[in-house]
Write an enzyme that holds these catalytic residues in place. Structure first.
Site, PDB file in Angstrom:
ATOM      1  N   ASP A  26      40.292  45.070  38.517  1.00  0.00           N
ATOM      2  CA  ASP A  26      39.012  44.722  39.133  1.00  0.00           C
ATOM      3  C   ASP A  26      37.904  44.666  38.088  1.00  0.00           C
ATOM      4  O   ASP A  26      37.949  45.364  37.079  1.00  0.00           O
ATOM      5  CB  ASP A  26      38.675  45.759  40.223  1.00  0.00           C
ATOM      6  CG  ASP A  26      37.615  45.260  41.191  1.00  0.00           C
ATOM      7  OD1 ASP A  26      37.351  44.036  41.232  1.00  0.00           O
ATOM      8  OD2 ASP A  26      37.045  46.100  41.904  1.00  0.00           O
ATOM      9  N   HIS A  43      37.764  35.737  35.246  1.00  0.00           N
ATOM     10  CA  HIS A  43      39.184  35.649  35.643  1.00  0.00           C
ATOM     11  C   HIS A  43      40.024  35.116  34.476  1.00  0.00           C
ATOM     12  O   HIS A  43      41.131  35.582  34.218  1.00  0.00           O
ATOM     13  CB  HIS A  43      39.355  34.745  36.862  1.00  0.00           C
ATOM     14  CG  HIS A  43      38.655  35.256  38.086  1.00  0.00           C
ATOM     15  ND1 HIS A  43      38.674  36.578  38.451  1.00  0.00           N
ATOM     16  CD2 HIS A  43      37.904  34.614  39.037  1.00  0.00           C
ATOM     17  CE1 HIS A  43      37.962  36.741  39.569  1.00  0.00           C
ATOM     18  NE2 HIS A  43      37.485  35.568  39.933  1.00  0.00           N
ATOM     19  N   LEU A 137      61.390  45.438  31.157  1.00  0.00           N
ATOM     20  CA  LEU A 137      60.246  45.826  32.004  1.00  0.00           C
ATOM     21  C   LEU A 137      60.324  44.936  33.232  1.00  0.00           C
ATOM     22  O   LEU A 137      60.654  43.762  33.116  1.00  0.00           O
ATOM     23  CB  LEU A 137      58.928  45.558  31.272  1.00  0.00           C
ATOM     24  CG  LEU A 137      57.636  45.632  32.117  1.00  0.00           C
ATOM     25  CD1 LEU A 137      57.215  47.080  32.349  1.00  0.00           C
ATOM     26  CD2 LEU A 137      56.478  44.898  31.444  1.00  0.00           C
TER      27      LEU A 137
HETATM   28  C1  IPE Z   1      41.097  44.015  44.953  1.00  0.00           C
HETATM   29  O1  IPE Z   1      39.903  43.657  44.325  1.00  0.00           O
HETATM   30  C2  IPE Z   1      42.082  42.929  44.818  1.00  0.00           C
HETATM   31  C3  IPE Z   1      42.466  42.535  43.469  1.00  0.00           C
HETATM   32  C4  IPE Z   1      42.146  43.117  42.336  1.00  0.00           C
HETATM   33  C5  IPE Z   1      43.303  41.393  43.428  1.00  0.00           C
HETATM   34  P1  IPE Z   1      38.622  43.237  45.150  1.00  0.00           P
HETATM   35  O2  IPE Z   1      37.512  43.142  44.167  1.00  0.00           O
HETATM   36  O3  IPE Z   1      38.882  42.028  45.958  1.00  0.00           O
HETATM   37  O4  IPE Z   1      38.424  44.487  46.126  1.00  0.00           O
HETATM   38  P2  IPE Z   1      37.259  44.871  47.117  1.00  0.00           P
HETATM   39  O5  IPE Z   1      37.209  43.810  48.168  1.00  0.00           O
HETATM   40  O6  IPE Z   1      36.001  44.915  46.337  1.00  0.00           O
HETATM   41  O7  IPE Z   1      37.652  46.202  47.647  1.00  0.00           O
HETATM   42  C1  IPE Z   2      39.224  41.158  40.272  1.00  0.00           C
HETATM   43  O1  IPE Z   2      37.925  40.942  39.809  1.00  0.00           O
HETATM   44  C2  IPE Z   2      40.012  39.874  40.357  1.00  0.00           C
HETATM   45  C3  IPE Z   2      40.326  39.427  41.728  1.00  0.00           C
HETATM   46  C4  IPE Z   2      40.040  40.081  42.811  1.00  0.00           C
HETATM   47  C5  IPE Z   2      41.003  38.158  41.830  1.00  0.00           C
HETATM   48  P1  IPE Z   2      36.762  40.600  40.805  1.00  0.00           P
HETATM   49  O2  IPE Z   2      36.659  39.119  40.933  1.00  0.00           O
HETATM   50  O3  IPE Z   2      36.902  41.336  42.065  1.00  0.00           O
HETATM   51  O4  IPE Z   2      35.514  41.137  39.989  1.00  0.00           O
HETATM   52  P2  IPE Z   2      34.233  41.870  40.558  1.00  0.00           P
HETATM   53  O5  IPE Z   2      34.714  43.034  41.363  1.00  0.00           O
HETATM   54  O6  IPE Z   2      33.493  40.880  41.392  1.00  0.00           O
HETATM   55  O7  IPE Z   2      33.491  42.255  39.330  1.00  0.00           O
HETATM   56 MG    MG Z   3      36.240  43.130  42.728  1.00  0.00          MG
END
Ligand code: IPE
Ligand code: IPE
Ligand code: MG
Length: 269
Positions: A26, A43, A137
């Site tokens: 995240d 991303h 792995l």
């Molecule tokens: C959780 O991240 C899903 C992934 C990392 C793929 P999110 O950023 O979507 O989670 P929430 O919605 O903030 O909890």
């Molecule tokens: C996690 O990073 C990647 C996915 C959920 C695909 P986020 O896109 O949730 O990044 P933040 O949380 O907005 O910084």
């Molecule tokens: Mg996020």
């Protein structure tokens, strides 16, 4: 029967290096925003971190790495971001699977594939087949994955093959149909990006995992950050319901984990 002991039915083996690490990757969006870049740039950078962490896990002898790439709730994001993520996933499948294979890595996807483009589904199937015999792995990518979906699909599958289980079933009956039936439960769960929640990741399988949260954003997470998480893991006392005194007595006598009688369950009580 699953090949791996369940943390609520048995005491799983515990070592210094976690056998299975599961990560919620995240913070990509915030990483990009800090740099006045579009979220999607985060991303793209995040894919580089994935490469680095796979390599670091191989070097450290981690046997299973499970990465949350796209949740069943992430479809709620703006259409352009979802499309970008799908394109990124497609390109990663096209470009990375051969490299994973060269490195002896088994590649698996968990999640509801029914919402994916057929081109993505066929690349997944080919990648899984190509790498099926690799043993260095096991890399699992959770894509359109949700912990609740996983439990529901397991119940459906179980009842399809064993309609008699409608009358009653055990944890073990169900566990053999969960998406991660080919691996042990995660020893260490890591979430980057500062949030302290599971976000519908491996609800069943994280029952006894050690949790590690870091403010580091995923694009900035690296091998050194992973080592900090593993160090923290090594300092934990994994009790699985027992007392600290029981564990100390066991280590004083140098008894193996399985010298402790298994937990009484409905089946063996
Ligand atoms: C959780 O991240 C899903 C992934 C990392 C793929 P999110 O950023 O979507 O989670 P929430 O919605 O903030 O909890
Ligand atoms: C996690 O990073 C990647 C996915 C959920 C695909 P986020 O896109 O949730 O990044 P933040 O949380 O907005 O910084
Ligand atoms: Mg996020």
């Amino acid at each position: 029967m699953t090949l791996f002991p369940s943390s609520t039915q048995d005491i799983p083996p515990v070592g210094g290096v976690p056998r299975h690490i599961a990560i919620i990757m995240d913070g990509n969006g915030r990483w990009a925003k800090k740099r006045f870049m579009p979220r999607v740039a985060g991303h793209r950078r995040g894919v580089e971190t994935v490469r680095e962490i796979i390599g670091a896990c191989v070097e450290r002898g981690v046997a299973y790495l499970t990465l949350f790439a796209f949740s069943s709730e992430n479809w709620r994001r703006p259409k352009e971001e979802v499309n970008f993520l799908m394109q990124l996933f497609l390109r990663a499948l096209e470009e990375e699977v051969a490299k994973l294979h060269e490195n002896g890595i088994r590649f698996r996807i968990i999640g509801d594939l029914s919402r994916f483009d057929p081109q993505i589904v066929s690349l997944i199937q080919r990648g899984e087949a190509l790498t099926a015999a690799n043993a260095r792995l096991t890399l699992t990518i959770a894509a359109n994955y949700g912990g609740r979906w996983d439990i529901l699909q397991a119940i459906e599958k179980m009842l399809a093959v064993r309609p008699d289980k409608r009358a009653g079933f055990t944890e073990q009956d169900l566990a053999t149909h969960l998406a991660l039936d080919y691996g042990p439960e995660p020893d260490l769960f890591i979430r980057t990006g500062g949030e302290q929640r599971i976000s519908n990741f491996l609800l069943w399988q994280l029952a006894y995992s050690e949790f590690y949260f870091t403010d580091t954003l995923w694009p900035e997470f690296d091998a050194a950050s992973l080592d900090l998480a593993i160090e923290s893991y090594r300092r934990r006392e994994r009790r699985f319901g027992r007392t600290s005194e029981q564990l100390q007595a066991r280590s004083a006598l140098a008894l193996p984990e399985d010298a402790i009688p298994p937990v009484a369950t409905r089946e063996n009580a």
